[in-house]
Design a protein around this motif. Structure first.
Motif, short mmCIF file in Angstrom:
data_model
loop_
_atom_site.label_atom_id
_atom_site.label_comp_id
_atom_site.label_asym_id
_atom_site.label_seq_id
_atom_site.Cartn_x
_atom_site.Cartn_y
_atom_site.Cartn_z
N LYS A 250 0.75 -1.14 0.06
CA LYS A 250 0.17 -0.07 -0.11
C LYS A 250 0.72 1.22 -0.09
CE LYS A 250 -4.34 0.00 1.73
NZ LYS A 250 -5.35 0.42 2.71
N LYS A 251 0.34 2.35 -0.68
CA LYS A 251 1.12 3.43 -0.63
C LYS A 251 1.18 4.01 0.85
CE LYS A 251 -0.94 4.66 -4.59
NZ LYS A 251 -1.79 5.56 -5.26
N ALA A 252 2.24 4.84 1.22
CA ALA A 252 2.18 5.45 2.40
C ALA A 252 1.33 6.52 2.51
CB ALA A 252 3.62 6.00 2.60
N GLY A 253 0.45 6.59 3.66
CA GLY A 253 -0.33 7.52 3.95
C GLY A 253 -1.75 7.24 3.24
N THR A 254 -2.11 6.05 2.71
CA THR A 254 -3.35 5.88 2.16
C THR A 254 -4.20 5.06 3.38
OG1 THR A 254 -2.58 3.94 1.12
CG2 THR A 254 -2.57 5.95 -0.15
N GLU A 255 -3.57 4.91 4.40
CA GLU A 255 -4.41 4.04 5.43
C GLU A 255 -5.58 4.86 6.07
OE1 GLU A 255 -5.11 0.67 7.92
OE2 GLU A 255 -3.29 1.03 6.45
N LYS A 256 -6.86 4.20 5.95
CA LYS A 256 -8.06 4.84 6.17
C LYS A 256 -8.19 5.16 7.54
CE LYS A 256 -11.96 2.74 4.49
NZ LYS A 256 -13.17 2.23 4.61
N ILE A 257 -8.46 6.61 8.04
CA ILE A 257 -8.63 7.08 9.16
C ILE A 257 -10.16 6.85 9.50
CG2 ILE A 257 -8.81 9.08 10.60
CD1 ILE A 257 -6.37 10.11 9.07
N ARG A 258 -11.09 7.32 8.74
CA ARG A 258 -12.54 7.09 8.93
C ARG A 258 -13.11 7.15 7.63
NH1 ARG A 258 -14.90 12.37 9.63
NH2 ARG A 258 -13.25 13.84 9.92
N ASP A 259 -14.39 6.63 7.61
CA ASP A 259 -15.40 6.93 6.33
C ASP A 259 -15.86 8.08 6.96
OD1 ASP A 259 -15.19 4.56 5.12
OD2 ASP A 259 -16.36 3.40 6.64
N LEU A 260 -16.19 9.10 5.56
CA LEU A 260 -16.79 10.13 5.72
C LEU A 260 -18.30 10.22 5.50
CD1 LEU A 260 -14.20 12.54 3.82
CD2 LEU A 260 -14.48 12.14 6.35
N GLU A 261 -19.11 10.86 6.26
CA GLU A 261 -20.61 11.01 5.77
C GLU A 261 -20.77 11.96 4.87
OE1 GLU A 261 -23.17 11.69 8.96
OE2 GLU A 261 -22.19 10.44 10.45
N TYR A 262 -21.87 11.70 3.74
CA TYR A 262 -21.78 12.45 2.75
C TYR A 262 -23.40 12.57 2.28
CZ TYR A 262 -22.04 8.08 -0.06
OH TYR A 262 -22.29 6.73 -0.35
N THR A 263 -23.83 13.60 1.42
CA THR A 263 -24.97 13.53 0.88
C THR A 263 -25.04 13.72 -0.65
OG1 THR A 263 -25.90 14.64 2.82
CG2 THR A 263 -27.18 14.96 0.84
N VAL A 264 -25.80 12.89 -1.21
CA VAL A 264 -25.97 13.16 -2.53
C VAL A 264 -26.74 14.33 -3.02
CG1 VAL A 264 -26.26 11.79 -4.70
CG2 VAL A 264 -25.28 10.85 -3.04
N LYS B 186 -21.78 16.19 -1.01
CA LYS B 186 -21.07 17.01 -0.12
C LYS B 186 -20.99 16.59 1.20
CE LYS B 186 -22.84 21.27 2.44
NZ LYS B 186 -24.25 22.03 2.56
N THR B 187 -19.85 16.75 1.65
CA THR B 187 -19.44 16.17 2.84
C THR B 187 -18.51 17.46 3.95
OG1 THR B 187 -18.00 14.56 3.86
CG2 THR B 187 -17.06 15.63 1.99
N GLU B 188 -18.28 17.04 5.02
CA GLU B 188 -17.80 18.00 5.90
C GLU B 188 -16.53 18.82 4.90
OE1 GLU B 188 -14.95 16.11 9.09
OE2 GLU B 188 -16.44 14.54 8.36
N ARG B 189 -16.30 19.91 5.46
CA ARG B 189 -15.29 20.88 4.96
C ARG B 189 -14.04 20.11 5.42
NH1 ARG B 189 -14.39 26.68 2.78
NH2 ARG B 189 -12.21 26.67 2.44
N LEU B 190 -12.85 19.90 4.34
CA LEU B 190 -11.88 19.51 4.83
C LEU B 190 -10.75 20.07 3.97
CD1 LEU B 190 -12.82 15.48 5.12
CD2 LEU B 190 -12.08 16.81 6.81
N GLU B 191 -9.42 20.13 4.16
CA GLU B 191 -8.53 20.79 3.57
C GLU B 191 -7.64 19.78 2.79
OE1 GLU B 191 -8.42 24.26 3.30
OE2 GLU B 191 -10.39 24.17 4.76
N GLU B 192 -7.69 18.71 3.06
CA GLU B 192 -6.87 17.68 2.37
C GLU B 192 -7.30 17.62 1.03
OE1 GLU B 192 -6.71 16.85 6.70
OE2 GLU B 192 -8.27 17.11 5.26
#
Length: 136
Positions: A24-38, A125-131
């Protein structure tokens, strides 16, 4: 002797293939699923909708931030008929980015579809993230 070299090469290639499948590429480890709205078209911010209209005939991927959230868009370009749908597969936060995956699902065989051109896309649409957003 050649036979031993052949088996050694095949063995080493097998190890490389098996090992490569689990890397696996470094840094791709899942931290958490994101909630979203279509979002429906009427819920999309006007500025974003204008950009989608300009790009919809081609395959495109984009993200857009506003005060209230992060919008992720995946367009699949012009299709010859209607009857397409889009399936969300994954949306998650990792150490290095937000990962987004959606698939275009074509009309089923024998399904009665409109014979007009369509431009399937999805806006979530999901929470605002800077990544950065990585499209898979």
């Amino acid at each position: 002797m050649r036979r031993k070299i052949y088996f050694l090469v095949v063995f080493l290639l097998g190890i490389l293939v098996i090992g490569g499948c689990t890397l696996k590429k470094a840094g791709t480890e899942k931290i958490r699923d994101l909630e979203y709205t279509v979002l429906e078209e009427t819920e999309i911010p006007e500025t974003l909708l204008e950009e989608i209209e300009q790009k919809k005939s081609e395959d495109f991927k984009m993200s857009y931030c506003e005060d209230d959230g992060l919008y992720i868009v995946r367009g699949f370009g012009m299709q010859e008929t209607g009857g397409y749908s889009i399936q969300m597969r994954e949306l998650y936060l990792a150490d290095n980015a937000v990962y987004f995956d959606a698939d275009l699902i074509g009309p089923e065989n024998g399904q009665d579809v409109e014979k007009t051109v369509s431009y399937p896309y999805i806006v979530i649409k999901t929470e605002r993230l800077e990544e950065n957003v990585v499209f898979e």
